[in-house]
Scaffold this motif. Sequence first.
Motif, PDB file in Angstrom:
ATOM      1  N   THR A 110       0.849  -1.190   0.000  1.00 56.61           N
ATOM      2  CA  THR A 110       0.000   0.000   0.000  1.00 56.61           C
ATOM      3  C   THR A 110       0.882   1.236   0.000  1.00 56.61           C
ATOM      4  N   THR A 118       0.881   5.243   0.678  1.00 54.49           N
ATOM      5  CA  THR A 118       0.113   6.317   1.287  1.00 54.49           C
ATOM      6  C   THR A 118       0.649   7.657   0.804  1.00 54.49           C
ATOM      7  N   GLY A 152       0.378  11.952   1.441  1.00 58.47           N
ATOM      8  CA  GLY A 152      -0.066  13.008   2.334  1.00 58.47           C
ATOM      9  C   GLY A 152       1.097  13.779   2.910  1.00 58.47           C
ATOM     10  N   SER A 166       4.202   8.929   5.566  1.00 58.39           N
ATOM     11  CA  SER A 166       3.595   8.582   4.279  1.00 58.39           C
ATOM     12  C   SER A 166       4.667   8.039   3.334  1.00 58.39           C
ATOM     13  N   THR A 167       4.260   7.188   2.403  1.00 58.76           N
ATOM     14  CA  THR A 167       5.202   6.679   1.405  1.00 58.76           C
ATOM     15  C   THR A 167       5.686   7.817   0.527  1.00 58.76           C
ATOM     16  N   ARG A 215      -3.098  12.786   5.953  1.00 59.32           N
ATOM     17  CA  ARG A 215      -3.376  11.447   5.427  1.00 59.32           C
ATOM     18  C   ARG A 215      -4.389  11.656   4.305  1.00 59.32           C
ATOM     19  N   HIS A 216      -3.899  11.899   3.112  1.00 56.47           N
ATOM     20  CA  HIS A 216      -4.763  12.345   2.022  1.00 56.47           C
ATOM     21  C   HIS A 216      -5.395  11.181   1.261  1.00 56.47           C
ATOM     22  N   ARG A 237      -4.681   6.837  -0.434  1.00 55.62           N
ATOM     23  CA  ARG A 237      -3.844   5.641  -0.492  1.00 55.62           C
ATOM     24  C   ARG A 237      -4.094   4.911  -1.793  1.00 55.62           C
ATOM     25  N   TYR A 270      -3.543   1.044  -3.424  1.00 58.17           N
ATOM     26  CA  TYR A 270      -3.271  -0.332  -3.015  1.00 58.17           C
ATOM     27  C   TYR A 270      -3.744  -1.305  -4.091  1.00 58.17           C
ATOM     28  N   LEU A 317      -8.838   9.448   1.612  1.00 62.64           N
ATOM     29  CA  LEU A 317      -8.972   9.136   3.040  1.00 62.64           C
ATOM     30  C   LEU A 317      -9.647  10.261   3.816  1.00 62.64           C
ATOM     31  N   SER A 372      -9.987  13.518   2.827  1.00 68.15           N
ATOM     32  CA  SER A 372      -9.231  14.769   2.739  1.00 68.15           C
ATOM     33  C   SER A 372     -10.166  15.962   2.576  1.00 68.15           C
TER      34      SER A 372
END
Length: 175
Positions: A101, A103, A105, A110-111, A122-123, A125, A127, A139, A141
């Motif tokens: 996954t 992410t 944001g 976050s990734t 946390r905007h 994701r 996957y 998520l 936002s």
Amino acid sequence: MSELTLTVMRLGFLAVLWLFVIVAVQVIRSDLFGTRVTQRGAARRGGPETRTQRQAAAPQQQRRQESGGRGGGRQRRGSPTKLVVSEGTLAGTTVALQGQTITLGRAHDSTIVLDDDYASSRHARIYPDRDGQWIVEDLGSTNGTYLDRTRLTTATPIPLGAPIRIGKTVIELRK
């Protein structure tokens, strides 16, 4: 008060004062330079490996061997292999899609960390689903996530090359 007690109190106060200065410098340093990011594959490149790292890596290696090595064996021909940031401050950044996954944001964990005023912490994701297709999900936002100029309200499959817009950042799935 004796001279010895007064000297001990002065030295104690001086030690506490220096401790405060050192902690303040560390906080300022972390604000300026951010957190230290370590390479996950350092042990494979001949770096020192601790017992804890070997134990943590063992289940992943076992899963890879059981699944045939390539990302769970579910990667279809013509499916995307990377996520590319095509617009925004991170333009040119590429993330390999390996079945995990991703992410997006402003949060530091976050990734892809977006330095964008229109992104939430946390905007969104991205996957993979069971069929090997990639899904994007907003998520909750404030400013929304857009897939091909359409604001996302539910988890939606991502076509190859379709732009995903989060504020000023545009991300695409590519081969």
